[in-house]
Scaffold this active site. Structure first.
Site, mmCIF file in Angstrom:
data_model
loop_
_atom_site.group_PDB
_atom_site.id
_atom_site.type_symbol
_atom_site.label_atom_id
_atom_site.label_comp_id
_atom_site.label_asym_id
_atom_site.label_seq_id
_atom_site.Cartn_x
_atom_site.Cartn_y
_atom_site.Cartn_z
ATOM 1 N N GLY A 48 37.635 24.021 -2.641
ATOM 2 C CA GLY A 48 38.512 24.873 -3.431
ATOM 3 C C GLY A 48 38.791 26.172 -2.691
ATOM 4 N N CYS A 49 39.880 26.830 -3.040
ATOM 5 C CA CYS A 49 40.268 28.046 -2.309
ATOM 6 C C CYS A 49 39.273 29.180 -2.545
ATOM 7 C CB CYS A 49 41.677 28.458 -2.687
ATOM 8 S SG CYS A 49 41.992 28.633 -4.454
ATOM 9 N N HIS A 50 38.979 29.506 -3.808
ATOM 10 C CA HIS A 50 38.001 30.565 -4.077
ATOM 11 C C HIS A 50 36.637 30.188 -3.512
ATOM 12 C CE1 HIS A 50 40.547 32.936 -6.765
ATOM 13 N NE2 HIS A 50 40.852 31.843 -7.431
ATOM 14 N N ALA A 51 36.291 28.917 -3.629
ATOM 15 C CA ALA A 51 34.992 28.464 -3.128
ATOM 16 C C ALA A 51 34.893 28.642 -1.622
ATOM 17 C CB ALA A 51 34.771 26.999 -3.502
ATOM 18 N N THR A 52 35.982 28.371 -0.907
ATOM 19 C CA THR A 52 35.985 28.561 0.545
ATOM 20 C C THR A 52 35.613 29.997 0.894
ATOM 21 O OG1 THR A 52 37.629 26.824 0.940
ATOM 22 C CG2 THR A 52 37.443 28.542 2.609
#
Length: 311
Positions: free
Chosen positions: A115-119
Site C-alpha cells: 500500500g502507498c501509506h504502508a510503503t
C-alpha cells in the site's frame, strides 16, 4: 519469446499507470482485453491464464475472485489490492526490505504489492526494528500526506470537478477510527507488536507523498542521535536503485510532498534535535507507492533490470 503481461483492471488509476509504464516496452508482450469484455469472467480467465505475469488492479473482492480464476501454475500474480498483503503464501513486494526479500520476490508466483501509506512507514520503521534501534513495542505514530490520486477515479473526479466543495482546498484527515486498511501490513512487515497510531491525510494536489514517523530518543533500544540514526538508514539502503537517504537535516529547510512525483524514487529525510527525531519518506503515491512498485516487482520476476521502464 517475449513474456506475456496482462492487467486485470486496466481502466482504474493504478491499472492505467501500469499500462503507461509498459506500453512502450519491447521486451514484453502486453495483452489487452476488449473493453466490452473486461467484466466477462470467461474472457478474463483466458487472459489471466495466458499471462506470464498478471497485475490485479481491482477492489479486494475482485482480486480474490481473479486469483480463483487462475489455473496456470506458471502465471505470476502481482496484486495491487489490500486483499493478500498479509495472506499466507504471498510474498510482500518491497524488495528493499532485504536481499532475502528481493530473492523471494524473484521466485514468487504470488506477490502482494504494498500500500502507498504502508510503503512510507515500512521504508523507515522496518529497517530500524531490524537493526535493533526501534523496539518492536515502540508506541509508533505516523502522519502521512498524499495527493488525491491515491483515492482513485472517484476522488480524482471529486477534486477536479468545476463545482468541487471549497473545503477540498484544505487538507482532509480521515481514518479517524484507527482502522485503516494499511495497518495490518504496517504492523506485520515492520515486526511491531501492535499497530501504530496512524493519521492519513489527503491534500489538494494530484500526486506525491510525505509519510513521517516521530521518535523519542530515550525510548529507542539504541539511543542514537538523529545523525547516527540517519547514517544507520543510509547504510541499510546503500546501493539501492530506488530508495535513498538524504543528508542529516534534509536536503532543505522544508519538505514538499510532491518533491518526487513522477518518479519511482523514495527518499528518507531524517531531521530533529538531540531528543526528538523525525523520519519522512518522500515518494510518488502512484510510483513507488503503487504502479511503479508493481512494475519493479515484475522486472524482478522476469529477470529484467530492476529499473527497466522506471528510470
Amino acid at each position: 519469446m517475449k513474456p506475456k503481461v496482462y492487467i486485470d483492471g486496466q481502466s482504474g488509476t493504478t491499472g492505467l499507470q501500469i499500462w503507461e509504464r509498459l506500453e512502450g516496452r519491447e521486451d514484453i508482450q502486453l495483452l489487452r482485453i476488449d473493453d466490452e469484455k473486461r467484466h466477462d469472467d470467461e474472457e478474463r480467465k483466458k487472459f489471466l491464464n495466458a499471462a506470464d505475469v498478471a497485475f490485479l488492479c481491482l477492489p479486494d473482492d475482485g482480486a480474490r475472485q481473479a486469483v480463483a480464476l487462475v489455473e496456470n501454475p506458471n502465471t505470476c500474480i502481482i496484486d495491487a489490492s489490500t486483499a493478500h498483503r498479509t495472506a499466507p503464501g504471498w510474498v510482500y513486494g518491497y524488495p528493499e526490505l532485504s536481499e532475502e526479500q528481493r530473492a523471494a520476490i524473484k521466485g514468487a508466483k504470488r506477490i502482494a504489492n504494498p500500500g502507498c501509506h504502508a510503503t512510507g512507514l515500512i521504508s523507515s520503521a522496518a529497517p530500524l526494528v531490524r537493526m535493533g534501534i526501534l523496539p518492536s513495542d515502540y508506541p509508533l505514530t505516523c502522519f502521512s500526506l498524499t495527493g488525491y490520486s491515491g483515492g482513485g477515479k472517484q476522488m480524482i473526479a471529486e477534486y477536479e470537478a468545476e463545482d468541487s466543495d471549497g473545503l477540498l482546498a484544505s487538507e482532509r484527515i480521515y481514518g479517524l477510527n484507527q482502522n485503516h486498511k494499511h495497518l495490518p501490513e504496517m504492523e506485520r512487515i515492520c515486526g511491531l507488536t501492535h499497530p501504530p497510531i496512524f493519521v492519513p491525510v489527503v491534500g489538494d494536489f494530484y500526486k506525491g507523498m510525505a509519510t513521517t514517523i516521530m521518535l523519542q530518543r530515550d525510548l529507542l533500544t539504541r539511543k542514537l542521535s538523529g545523525r547516527e540514526l540517519r547514517d544507520a538508514l543510509a547504510s541499510y539502503y546503500a546501493e539501492q536503485k530506488f530508495v535513498s537517504v538524504a543528508p542529516y537535516g534534509g536536503d532543505g529547510p522544508v519538505l514538499f510532498a510532491a518533491m518526487l512525483a513522477g518518479t519511482n524514487q523514495l527518499k528518507l529525510e531524517v531531521a530533529g534535535n538531540d531528543e526528538q527525531i523525525t523520519v519522512t519518506a518522500l515518494f510518488d503515491n502512484l510510483g513507488k507507492g503503487a504502479s511503479g512498485a508493481a512494475v519493479q516487482n515484475m522486472n524482478l520476476v522476469l529477470g529484467f533490470d530492476e529499473g527497466a521502464g522506471l528510470e
